[in-house]
Design an enzyme around this catalytic site. Sequence first.
Site, mmCIF file in Angstrom:
data_model
loop_
_atom_site.group_PDB
_atom_site.id
_atom_site.type_symbol
_atom_site.label_atom_id
_atom_site.label_comp_id
_atom_site.label_asym_id
_atom_site.label_seq_id
_atom_site.Cartn_x
_atom_site.Cartn_y
_atom_site.Cartn_z
ATOM 1 N N GLU A 174 40.802 36.769 66.874
ATOM 2 C CA GLU A 174 42.200 37.218 66.853
ATOM 3 C C GLU A 174 42.385 38.413 67.801
ATOM 4 O OE1 GLU A 174 43.505 38.157 62.908
ATOM 5 O OE2 GLU A 174 45.617 38.278 63.479
HETATM 6 N N1 LIG Z 1 61.421 42.925 61.292
HETATM 7 C C1 LIG Z 1 60.319 43.350 60.690
HETATM 8 N N2 LIG Z 1 60.233 44.619 60.242
HETATM 9 C C2 LIG Z 1 59.111 45.059 59.650
HETATM 10 N N3 LIG Z 1 58.024 44.337 59.464
HETATM 11 C C3 LIG Z 1 58.054 43.070 59.896
HETATM 12 C C4 LIG Z 1 59.198 42.508 60.518
HETATM 13 N N4 LIG Z 1 58.901 41.219 60.847
HETATM 14 C C5 LIG Z 1 57.654 41.000 60.436
HETATM 15 N N5 LIG Z 1 57.140 42.097 59.837
HETATM 16 C C6 LIG Z 1 55.812 42.299 59.255
HETATM 17 O O1 LIG Z 1 54.836 42.045 60.257
HETATM 18 C C7 LIG Z 1 53.625 41.635 59.624
HETATM 19 C C8 LIG Z 1 53.179 40.356 60.288
HETATM 20 O O2 LIG Z 1 51.951 40.026 59.766
HETATM 21 P P1 LIG Z 1 51.370 38.550 59.846
HETATM 22 O O3 LIG Z 1 51.243 38.175 61.264
HETATM 23 O O4 LIG Z 1 52.174 37.638 58.988
HETATM 24 O O5 LIG Z 1 49.980 38.763 59.133
HETATM 25 P P2 LIG Z 1 48.462 38.678 59.639
HETATM 26 O O6 LIG Z 1 48.485 38.824 61.124
HETATM 27 O O7 LIG Z 1 47.757 39.812 58.983
HETATM 28 O O8 LIG Z 1 47.973 37.356 59.172
HETATM 29 C C9 LIG Z 1 53.956 41.468 58.153
HETATM 30 O O9 LIG Z 1 53.561 42.628 57.458
HETATM 31 C C10 LIG Z 1 55.486 41.361 58.133
HETATM 32 O O10 LIG Z 1 56.028 41.834 56.925
HETATM 33 CA CA LIG Z 2 49.631 38.257 62.921
#
Ligand SMILES: Nc1ncnc2c1ncn2[C@@H]1O[C@H](COP(=O)(O)OP(=O)(O)O)[C@@H](O)[C@H]1O
Ligand SMILES: [Ca+2]
Length: 512
Positions: A174
């Site tokens: 990643e």
């Molecule tokens: N507009 C936003 N404002 C704040 N946080 C956001 C927004 N859009 C996405 N996120 C956050 O960004 C993060 C994206 O993580 P994600 O890619 O789903 O997880 P991982 O990469 O750990 O598997 C999450 O914590 C989500 O809540």
């Molecule tokens: Ca991610």
Amino acid sequence: MDTKRDMKQKNPWHRQLTVVIAFLFVWGIIALVTTAVVQNKPLPKNSKYGIVLDAGSSHTSLYIYEWPAEKQNDTGVVQQLHVCHVKGPGISSYAMDPEGAGRSLQDCMDEAKRIIPERRHEETPVSLGATGGMRLLKLQNPEGSEKVLSSVEKTLSSSPFEFQGARIITGQDEGAYGWITVNYLMGNFKQGSGWLNLWPKPETTETLGALDLGGASTQITFVPEGEIESLESSLYFQLYGNKYNVYTHSFLCYGKDQALKITLAKQLQGHVPDSLVDPCFNPGFIKNMSVHSIYSSPCTAGESYTTNTQGRFLLKGTGNAQQCRENVKQIFNLTHCPSSSCSFNGVYQPQLQGNFGAFSAYYFVMAFLNLTTSERPVTLVEVKEKLREFCSTPWQTLKENFTNVKEKYLGEYCFSGTYILTLLETGYKFSPENWNTIRFIKKIGDSDAGWTLGYMLNLTNMIPSEAPCSPPLPHAGYISLMVIFSLLLMGLLVTGWLCFGKTTCTSQKEVV
Ligand SMILES: Nc1ncnc2c1ncn2[C@@H]1O[C@H](COP(=O)(O)OP(=O)(O)O)[C@@H](O)[C@H]1O
Ligand SMILES: [Ca+2]
């Protein structure tokens, strides 16, 4: 005069010959110019496509990439064409309803079918990479995670595209693919080819470090100055003929959603009261939380706790950024370091080096806090001041001022901003001096910064280790030069012929 007329009469072929040669000359020029024009006419767009699904802990996004079919090995030609956000939560939330995970992807797959021309469907690779959320689910419920993966596999393999797999990618991958994406998009993998590139390439080409913050995990990846001490954090790439020694580390449980759970668990210290006063939430903020939602994660599973009878408590904000920072700092263990230098939790990290692009949740949070759009880089002091001001804003005022922002995000921006600051400063050791090396970015050109593009480039072998051999001149240049040289040669020929012809005439005249 008589002699001349005599000569023409004597040589009736002379005029015809001149006319024929002139005709051929004009015809030749027309043919050359036509060839050049036809050859250089822009070709009809002949694109290829690739699809990658980013199955994150909080949500899944489907990315469609496009590139010109004839140029797939050149650097910087693959572009993001479209992104489709899957409705609902991340696939790791479907452990109790695995079929739902596959079903949730269907709308975006249908959208991809409409966007990519049908004749390309069969040859378009589609793959899914799951990150932190699925890594955690696999730790906690391996069977559940297998079922979820099988379900998404079923949906993807029943599409007309060329299915290339649905898997959980490692934190190291990643980080690495995020680094490849940003540097590919920045054009940092310069190709060394062509006749003008006579100089040897410099040993190290400047690259951009990559900082990715998710909900479950976070990655830091950069090319350090010296040796990389730890093998497991070290990656070696040879791309377009350049060699790169890259440091990467992924911290599972240090994505912002898991970090919040750990921070709350640290404050609860195993005793769940009826209400918890928390400086990381705005004054007036109240949320009814389940104890289970905090302790059910593998990131907090080590902590034992006793709970009240309802298994719930009230989280009450006080909005104190300084105290919040103190609480967040506690989740970074800085007491031991088995290597020459560390970030936190005893993890080796070489000295920070170069510039960094911080994307994903880094960007969402900092953009909301207006800490990304300044003409000049925002200083660390200004970030702290902004957080102090934002965290102390009453919850009611925030809700009135930001009616279009999701309440879940709005309620957590004080914590999230403070967590980002603490992770970068206390965790990774960014200081007031090198804070300005960080740029919070969402896109580079039209493509999102993230690991998916790098993943696809690798899966489809689109980054060669050596610079591809290309002719020294571009095609258009080649044709233009051919036309110019041909015209010059013909010009010379005609001039020569005219002179030669005249001399002959003169001598003939003299003789006659
Ligand atoms: N507009 C936003 N404002 C704040 N946080 C956001 C927004 N859009 C996405 N996120 C956050 O960004 C993060 C994206 O993580 P994600 O890619 O789903 O997880 P991982 O990469 O750990 O598997 C999450 O914590 C989500 O809540
Ligand atoms: Ca991610």
